[in-house]
Design an enzyme around this catalytic site. Structure first.
Site, mmCIF file in Angstrom:
data_model
loop_
_atom_site.group_PDB
_atom_site.id
_atom_site.type_symbol
_atom_site.label_atom_id
_atom_site.label_comp_id
_atom_site.label_asym_id
_atom_site.label_seq_id
_atom_site.Cartn_x
_atom_site.Cartn_y
_atom_site.Cartn_z
ATOM 1 N N LEU A 121 0.643 -1.236 0.078
ATOM 2 C CA LEU A 121 0.020 -0.018 -0.074
ATOM 3 C C LEU A 121 0.845 1.262 -0.059
ATOM 4 O O LEU A 121 0.953 2.153 -0.720
ATOM 5 C CB LEU A 121 -0.783 -0.049 1.160
ATOM 6 C CG LEU A 121 -1.960 1.279 1.557
ATOM 7 C CD1 LEU A 121 -2.653 1.770 0.361
ATOM 8 C CD2 LEU A 121 -2.433 1.171 2.687
ATOM 9 N N THR A 122 1.861 1.304 1.003
ATOM 10 C CA THR A 122 2.656 2.679 1.165
ATOM 11 C C THR A 122 3.453 2.819 0.046
ATOM 12 O O THR A 122 3.928 1.896 -0.697
ATOM 13 C CB THR A 122 3.529 2.292 2.435
ATOM 14 O OG1 THR A 122 2.450 2.369 3.553
ATOM 15 C CG2 THR A 122 4.539 3.540 2.584
ATOM 16 N N PRO A 170 6.407 6.104 -1.720
ATOM 17 C CA PRO A 170 7.201 7.162 -1.456
ATOM 18 C C PRO A 170 6.189 8.569 -1.185
ATOM 19 O O PRO A 170 6.600 9.470 -0.040
ATOM 20 C CB PRO A 170 7.744 7.406 -2.911
ATOM 21 C CG PRO A 170 8.107 6.303 -3.181
ATOM 22 C CD PRO A 170 6.675 5.615 -3.132
ATOM 23 N N ALA A 175 2.953 8.451 -0.600
ATOM 24 C CA ALA A 175 1.504 8.050 -0.014
ATOM 25 C C ALA A 175 1.813 6.975 1.146
ATOM 26 O O ALA A 175 1.969 5.672 0.960
ATOM 27 C CB ALA A 175 0.661 7.627 -1.143
ATOM 28 N N GLN A 190 12.439 3.441 45.971
ATOM 29 C CA GLN A 190 10.875 3.756 45.573
ATOM 30 C C GLN A 190 10.776 4.183 44.456
ATOM 31 O O GLN A 190 9.847 4.012 43.570
ATOM 32 C CB GLN A 190 10.526 4.526 46.910
ATOM 33 C CG GLN A 190 10.160 3.702 47.998
ATOM 34 C CD GLN A 190 9.641 4.838 49.197
ATOM 35 O OE1 GLN A 190 9.815 6.109 49.130
ATOM 36 N NE2 GLN A 190 8.990 4.348 50.088
ATOM 37 N N GLY A 228 20.150 1.756 33.851
ATOM 38 C CA GLY A 228 21.257 2.631 33.593
ATOM 39 C C GLY A 228 22.068 2.715 32.494
ATOM 40 O O GLY A 228 21.839 2.181 31.293
ATOM 41 N N GLU A 250 1.158 0.783 10.427
ATOM 42 C CA GLU A 250 -0.177 0.353 10.618
ATOM 43 C C GLU A 250 -1.093 1.604 11.033
ATOM 44 O O GLU A 250 -2.222 1.616 11.702
ATOM 45 C CB GLU A 250 -0.773 -0.723 11.550
ATOM 46 C CG GLU A 250 0.157 -2.033 11.441
ATOM 47 C CD GLU A 250 -0.783 -2.944 10.775
ATOM 48 O OE1 GLU A 250 -1.864 -2.657 10.339
ATOM 49 O OE2 GLU A 250 -0.173 -4.069 10.108
#
Length: 382
Positions: A124-125, A127, A129, A279, A339, A363
Site C-alpha cells: 500500500l505505502t 514514496p 503516500a 522507591q 542505567g 499500521e
C-alpha cells in the site's frame, strides 16, 4: 471462540514454550544476521502460526480475534522479527483475500498462506503516500483481459521473501475511495523489481524493501473480488484488524521488558542495596505494569467486541494508539532502570528500545489514530 477452552489452552502453552525455548535463545543471532533461521521458520509452520486467522476450511486455525491476540501476547515476548515473518500471512497479507476475495482466489491462495508455503505481502505505502493512502500513484490500466501496473511501493514488509503481493493501485484518477482497486500479484510475474533490503533503526530480521512495478501485466482474475473500486475500503478493514494485532504485540513486548527489568533491579546493587528497594525504581516498575495492564484490557475488550460482530474502528484505533505509545514508555523506563547497562547491546532492553519505536508509525501513526478516533466520535454524535 473458535476452539474449545482446553484445546486453546494447549495451543497457548505450546506457543509459550516455543517462544521460551526456541525463539528467545536465537534473538542475538537474528539481530546479527538480519535473518530468521530456516529451522525456526519451519517450527513456526509446524505450529500453524502462519494461519492463525485463516479459516480451518483453508488449512488455518481459524482463531477468533480474542484468541489471536492472546497468542500474540505470547509471541510478543521475543524479538518482533520472529512474529513479522508470519505476521503478514496472519494479517495484512491474507485478510484482504479473506474479506473480499472470490471463492477461486480464496481456494488458490489461502491454503498456501496458512501453511506458510507462500509468504504474503501487503503493498500500500508509496514514496508520496503513507498516512495519506488516498494519494497513491501506482496505476492499474485495463488492457483487454489484463491490467498493466506501474508504480513504486515503499517499506513493504516481507517483500524480499514474498510470493504474493496484495497491491493497492489506482484504476481511476479521482481522489475517492472508489478509484482504488486491489490486485493479487504473484511475485514471479514479469515487471516486478525489488529494491535493496532497507537498513532500519531496529527490527533486524524483519525484512522490508521497495517493490517496483514496471508495465507489470496481470490477468483480470488478479483483481480482488473481481471488481474495481473495493481496494481502499478493503485496506481500511484490514487495518482495523491489524491494529489490534499490533497492539497485542506491544503488550507482549512490554511484559518481556518488565520481566527483564525486575530481574535486573533485584540483582543490581547500589549504595549497598538492590536497586529494587529504591522507591523511585519501584515507581517506574509500577507505572510500566499499570500501563501494560490497561493496554491488555483495552485489547481484549476490543477483540471481544469484534468477535460479536460490532464495528470496532474506534476501539482498534484507541488500542493501537495507547499500546504503541505505552510500550515506548515501558522501554524507556527499562533503559533508565538498567542505567548505563541499558545503553549497551549486551542487554536486550537496548535492542527492544529501538525495535518498539516502529509501532508508533506503521499500521497508522499515532496521529492518524487520533484522527480516526475523533472522526468516529464526531460521526456518532447526535
Amino acid at each position: 471462540m473458535a476452539l474449545d477452552s482446553e484445546t486453546f489452552g494447549l495451543l497457548l502453552e505450546t506457543v509459550s514454550r516455543f517462544v521460551t525455548e526456541r525463539l528467545i535463545p536465537r534473538e542475538v543471532e537474528v539481530a546479527e544476521t538480519d535473518a530468521i533461521p530456516d529451522d525456526v521458520v519451519a517450527g513456526m509452520k509446524e505450529l500453524g502460526l502462519f494461519g492463525l486467522s485463516i479459516a480451518e476450511e483453508f488449512g488455518g486455525l481459524g482463531l477468533s480475534m480474542e484468541e489471536e491476540v492472546r497468542v500474540v501476547f505470547e509471541l510478543g515476548r521475543t524479538s518482533p522479527a520472529f512474529r513479522s515473518v508470519a505476521g503478514t500471512n496472519i494479517g495484512i497479507g491474507s485478510q484482504a483475500i479473506v474479506i473480499a476475495g472470490t471463492p477461486e482466489q480464496k481456494a488458490k491462495f489461502l491454503p498456501v498462506l496458512a501453511s506458510g508455503e507462500l509468504i504474503g505481502s501487503f503493498a500500500l505505502t508509496e514514496p508520496d503516500a503513507g498516512s495519506d493512502a488516498m494519494a497513491l500513484r501506482t496505476t492499474a490500466r485495463k488492457d483487454g483481459d489484463h491490467y498493466v501496473l506501474n508504480g513504486t511501493k515503499r517499506y513493504i514488509t516481507n517483500a524480499p521473501t514474498a510470493g504474493l503481493f496484495t497491491v493497492m493501485a489506482r484504476t481511476a484518477p479521482d481522489r475517492k475511495a472508489g478509484s482504488i482497486s486491489c490486485f493479487l500479484v504473484e511475485a514471479a510475474t514479469p515487471g516486478i523489481r525489488l529494491g535493496k533490503p532497507d537498513k532500519k533503526m531496529g527490527q533486524r530480521g524483519a525484512l522490508t524493501s521497495d517493490v517496483i512495478f514496471e508495465d507489470c501485466r496481470v490477468p483480470a482474475s488478479a483483481l480482488l473480488g473481481g471488481e474495481e473500486g473495493n481496494g481502499f475500503r478493503t485496506a481500511m478493514k484490514v487495518l482495523d484488524k491489524g491494529r489490534l494485532h499490533i497492539a497485542a504485540l506491544c503488550v507482549g513486548i512490554s511484559d518481556r521488558l518488565i520481566r527483564e527489568t525486575v530481574l535486573y533491579a533485584k540483582d543490581r546493587r547500589q549504595f549497598g542495596h538492590p536497586i529494587s528497594e529504591f522507591q523511585l525504581v519501584q515507581a517506574m516498575l509500577a507505572d510500566s505494569e499499570a500501563d501494560t495492564y490497561a493496554a491488555r484490557c483495552m485489547i481484549l475488550d476490543a477483540a471481544a467486541r469484534r468477535d460479536r460482530g460490532e464495528t470496532t474502528t474506534l476501539q482498534a484505533a484507541c488500542a493501537k494508539m495507547f499500546a504503541s505509545e505505552m510500550v515506548g514508555r515501558v522501554a524507556d523506563r527499562a533503559v533508565q532502570i538498567f542505567g548505563g547497562a541499558g545503553y549497551m547491546a549486551e542487554y536486550p532492553v537496548e535492542r527492544f528500545y529501538r525495535d518498539v519505536r516502529l509501532f508508533r508509525i506503521f499500521e497508522g501513526t499515532t496521529q492518524i489514530q487520533q484522527l480516526v478516533i475523533a472522526r468516529e466520535l464526531l460521526k456518532a454524535a447526535p
